[in-house]
Design a protein around this motif. Structure first.
Motif, PDB file in Angstrom:
ATOM      1  N   THR A 123       0.819  -1.199   0.000  1.00 56.59           N
ATOM      2  CA  THR A 123       0.000   0.000   0.000  1.00 56.59           C
ATOM      3  C   THR A 123       0.854   1.251   0.000  1.00 56.59           C
ATOM      4  O   THR A 123       1.784   1.379   0.791  1.00 56.59           O
ATOM      5  CB  THR A 123      -0.921   0.025   1.248  1.00 56.59           C
ATOM      6  OG1 THR A 123      -1.661  -1.185   1.307  1.00 56.59           O
ATOM      7  CG2 THR A 123      -1.872   1.204   1.200  1.00 56.59           C
ATOM      8  N   PHE A 124       0.504   2.177  -0.901  1.00 59.48           N
ATOM      9  CA  PHE A 124       1.086   3.526  -0.939  1.00 59.48           C
ATOM     10  C   PHE A 124      -0.087   4.477  -0.740  1.00 59.48           C
ATOM     11  O   PHE A 124      -0.953   4.561  -1.602  1.00 59.48           O
ATOM     12  CB  PHE A 124       1.747   3.818  -2.290  1.00 59.48           C
ATOM     13  CG  PHE A 124       2.651   2.718  -2.784  1.00 59.48           C
ATOM     14  CD1 PHE A 124       3.827   2.417  -2.129  1.00 59.48           C
ATOM     15  CD2 PHE A 124       2.315   1.982  -3.897  1.00 59.48           C
ATOM     16  CE1 PHE A 124       4.653   1.405  -2.584  1.00 59.48           C
ATOM     17  CE2 PHE A 124       3.137   0.977  -4.371  1.00 59.48           C
ATOM     18  CZ  PHE A 124       4.313   0.688  -3.711  1.00 59.48           C
ATOM     19  N   ALA A 125      -0.142   5.176   0.399  1.00 58.78           N
ATOM     20  CA  ALA A 125      -1.283   6.024   0.759  1.00 58.78           C
ATOM     21  C   ALA A 125      -2.530   5.146   0.719  1.00 58.78           C
ATOM     22  O   ALA A 125      -2.619   4.185   1.462  1.00 58.78           O
ATOM     23  CB  ALA A 125      -1.381   7.246  -0.129  1.00 58.78           C
ATOM     24  N   SER A 126      -3.491   5.434  -0.166  1.00 58.27           N
ATOM     25  CA  SER A 126      -4.706   4.617  -0.243  1.00 58.27           C
ATOM     26  C   SER A 126      -4.696   3.665  -1.436  1.00 58.27           C
ATOM     27  O   SER A 126      -5.664   2.958  -1.672  1.00 58.27           O
ATOM     28  CB  SER A 126      -5.927   5.522  -0.349  1.00 58.27           C
ATOM     29  OG  SER A 126      -5.885   6.212  -1.580  1.00 58.27           O
ATOM     30  N   VAL A 127      -3.607   3.630  -2.189  1.00 58.61           N
ATOM     31  CA  VAL A 127      -3.516   2.794  -3.384  1.00 58.61           C
ATOM     32  C   VAL A 127      -2.932   1.438  -2.973  1.00 58.61           C
ATOM     33  O   VAL A 127      -1.801   1.362  -2.501  1.00 58.61           O
ATOM     34  CB  VAL A 127      -2.655   3.467  -4.465  1.00 58.61           C
ATOM     35  CG1 VAL A 127      -2.605   2.614  -5.710  1.00 58.61           C
ATOM     36  CG2 VAL A 127      -3.173   4.855  -4.778  1.00 58.61           C
TER      37      VAL A 127
END
Length: 147
Positions: free
Chosen positions: A83-87
């Motif tokens: 996960t990167f932020a909400s992605v």
């Protein structure tokens, strides 16, 4: 060995063909570009070696998470959620993904791929507390990284 990042919310998988892949918001510097304000210009590196994927966060503001746990570096296993932020992505290592045609996947070895994330308020992405609880995240020791 085929390595892919499969978006959890749907969409085409991203095949990782390079030995080192840079992920972030900067289309000039990154191989995999994610267009969202909560993603750092240089978010992380993904290294592919001997059938394994290793990740290293590049001091990103909102962090990189593996299976919900914020990490600075570690190994990725099949089925892990990255996960990167909400992605969010599901990690695939091995032969082709069942039910997916190879021509639907974008190879980041051939072109820069951009992801436009939904409009989500950046205040939802405060840096995580530095205190980490125990988890199944596989971290590399500094001795392992040096060899």
């Amino acid at each position: 060995m085929q390595a892919k990042l499969i978006p959890v919310d749907g969409g085409a998988a991203f095949t990782i063909n390079r030995d080192v892949t840079v992920v972030g918001r900067s289309s000039e510097l990154c191989d995999l570009t994610i267009q969202q304000g909560a993603i750092s210009k240089l978010q992380c590196l993904i290294a592919k070696t001997d059938g394994l994927l290793f990740i290293r966060d590049l001091a990103s503001t909102n962090g990189t998470k593996v299976n919900g746990q914020r990490v600075t570096r570690g190994a990725l296993l099949p089925g892990d959620e990255l996960t990167f932020a909400s992605v969010k992505f599901r990690v695939h290592l091995g032969p082709s993904v069942p039910g997916e045609e190879d021509e639907e996947a974008y190879s980041i070895d051939e072109e820069t791929v951009e992801i436009n994330a939904r409009d989500i308020p950046e205040e939802d992405f405060e840096p995580a507390d530095s205190a980490q609880s125990s988890s199944d995240v596989r971290l590399l020791s500094d001795d392992s990284a040096a060899s």
